[in-house]
Design a protein around this motif. Structure first.
Motif, short mmCIF file in Angstrom:
data_model
loop_
_atom_site.label_atom_id
_atom_site.label_comp_id
_atom_site.label_asym_id
_atom_site.label_seq_id
_atom_site.Cartn_x
_atom_site.Cartn_y
_atom_site.Cartn_z
N TRP A 324 0.84 -1.19 0.00
CA TRP A 324 0.00 0.00 0.00
C TRP A 324 0.88 1.25 0.00
CZ3 TRP A 324 1.05 3.21 4.01
CH2 TRP A 324 1.35 2.69 5.26
N SER A 358 0.61 -2.11 10.05
CA SER A 358 -0.26 -3.10 9.42
C SER A 358 -0.12 -3.06 7.91
CB SER A 358 -1.73 -2.82 9.79
OG SER A 358 -2.60 -3.58 8.99
N GLU A 360 -2.49 -3.63 6.06
CA GLU A 360 -3.85 -3.33 5.59
C GLU A 360 -4.02 -1.88 5.15
OE1 GLU A 360 -6.02 -5.75 5.15
OE2 GLU A 360 -4.39 -7.06 5.83
#
Length: 411
Positions: A324, A358, A360
């Motif tokens: 990401w 993370s 995520e």
């Protein structure tokens, strides 16, 4: 309390203190990680409580080393670079020892590295190349020498490497034709060896210890190559050519028999695998991570840090692929870690952001702005000192201003 319970309490307290120590650049293992737990997972509005602020840290970009409730840092005061000891709980100054004349340039004067604590001694390298060893209790000088003694010359932005202390050695990078890396007897400063096969001038990365296939070696990112050398004699074990641009700064990351390195200024990153015969092979090279100097942390197979021109990035260590990225939440800056959280510090604004560690995505859990900010920073200078968390406290620095915040969840 029974003797058994008392002994257990003492052992637990000692282990806790050791877990919270930050004795050198990037912490106990030079990887930016800490085993410290009990850290706030959410910050209140306005950020964590400020415990103290010292205005006596002097000029410079040195980060803190914290051991046994004492904080050691470098700063330039009245034209002299100093190693300064503070009480980490109160911010009171304990002692100061002169290193040498102040280094000056347009990006900011003074020292730019972290001192290294080893037992009852501290080792500190000034921006002009003066290396000193002092007694931890008093700051009294034990020995000193200079990188110029080994053929080194001051790099464009000053010496910024943090000395490595390993076994009986202090290992540093003077650079130059006599040999780019030297090992010194930590007790006396006597030269043990000089890596004559390596001749690049000094840049700004710090040496780390690796053990590919169980064999110890010293790994350094030089101006034009990533290298491993034999700790016993400085012999070159392997090298991978990788020319840097402008300034080569980030510390290599070692994971078993693999070494990750990154540079800014458009260069990128690469992963190298070391075979049992010390043959070094590139696994990948790309521009996902182009880290200038804010640091990269490897956690659970993912790399986190700021990539120049890309934003804040999570990168897969094995493949080099982007997991990401976040472009708008915070400008370029430095990263620190503790207890499942990253502290990200914006170099222009002084915004301090707590995010999840993370894969995520960028998930914030609080932010605040460093206040006050120095009025002594030079126009081209920024807030470049990495965040450090130790003993339930967050330490930040903006030139002469040294901040301590309480980030412990154990109230």
């Amino acid at each position: 309390m029974t003797r058994r319970l008392l002994a257990l309490a003492l052992v637990t307290a000692t282990a806790s203190a050791m877990a919270s120590d930050w004795p050198q650049w990037l912490g106990p293992d030079r990887d930016g990680l800490t085993k410290e737990t009990g850290i706030l997972q959410e910050w209140p509005e306005g950020g964590p409580k400020q415990v103290w602020l010292s205005r006596e840290a002097g000029l410079g970009y040195s980060g803190p080393a914290i051991v046994d409730g004492k904080l050691y840092i470098l700063g330039s005061r009245d034209g002299t670079e100093q190693l300064i000891a503070f009480d980490a709980m109160t911010g009171d100054e304990l002692w100061a020892t002169d290193i040498g004349d102040e280094y000056e340039n347009d990006w900011g004067n003074g020292p730019r590295n972290t001192p290294t604590v080893d037992g009852d001694r501290i080792y500190a390298l000034g921006a002009r190349g003066n290396l000193i060893c002092v007694e931890i209790a008093s700051g009294e000088e034990v020995w000193r020498l200079a990188m110029q003694d080994f053929g080194g010359s001051i790099p464009q932005w000053g010496y910024a490497e943090s000395p490595l202390v390993d076994e009986d050695r202090v290992v540093v990078t003077p650079g130059g034709d006599q040999g780019a890396i030297v090992a010194l007897d930590k007790a006396t400063g006597e030269l043990l060896w000089q890596a004559a096969e390596l001749k690049p001038t000094a840049h700004y990365s710090s040496i780390v210890v690796g053990e590919p296939h169980g064999e110890k070696q010293y790994i350094q990112l030089l101006q034009d190559q990533l290298v491993g050398v034999d700790p016993a004699n400085g012999k070159l074990l392997w090298t991978v050519g990788w020319p840097g641009r402008v300034a080569v700064i980030p510390t290599p990351i070692v994971d078993g028999d693999r070494v990750y390195a990154t540079m800014g200024y458009g260069v990128g990153c690469m992963l190298v695998e070391i075979a049992e015969d010390n043959t070094a092979t590139k696994v990948y090279e790309n521009k996902v991570m182009k880290n200038k100097h804010g640091g990269v942390v490897l956690l659970d197979g993912k790399l986190y840090g700021h990539s120049d021109g890309v934003g804040w990035v999570c990168q897969d260590f094995e493949t080099g692929e982007t997991v990401w990225r976040e472009r708008s939440a915070l400008e370029m800056g430095a990263i620190g870690y503790a207890d499942g959280r990253f502290v990200c510090l914006g170099e222009d604004s002084g915004e301090v952001v707590l995010i999840e560690a993370s894969p995520e995505g960028w998930k914030e859990h609080g932010r605040f702005k460093l206040d006050p900010q120095t009025e002594q920073r030079k126009p081209q200078g920024k807030i470049w000192v990495h965040p450090v968390i130790a003993g339930g406290k967050l330490y930040l620095r903006d030139q002469e201003l040294l901040f301590c915040f309480d980030v412990s969840a154990d109230k």
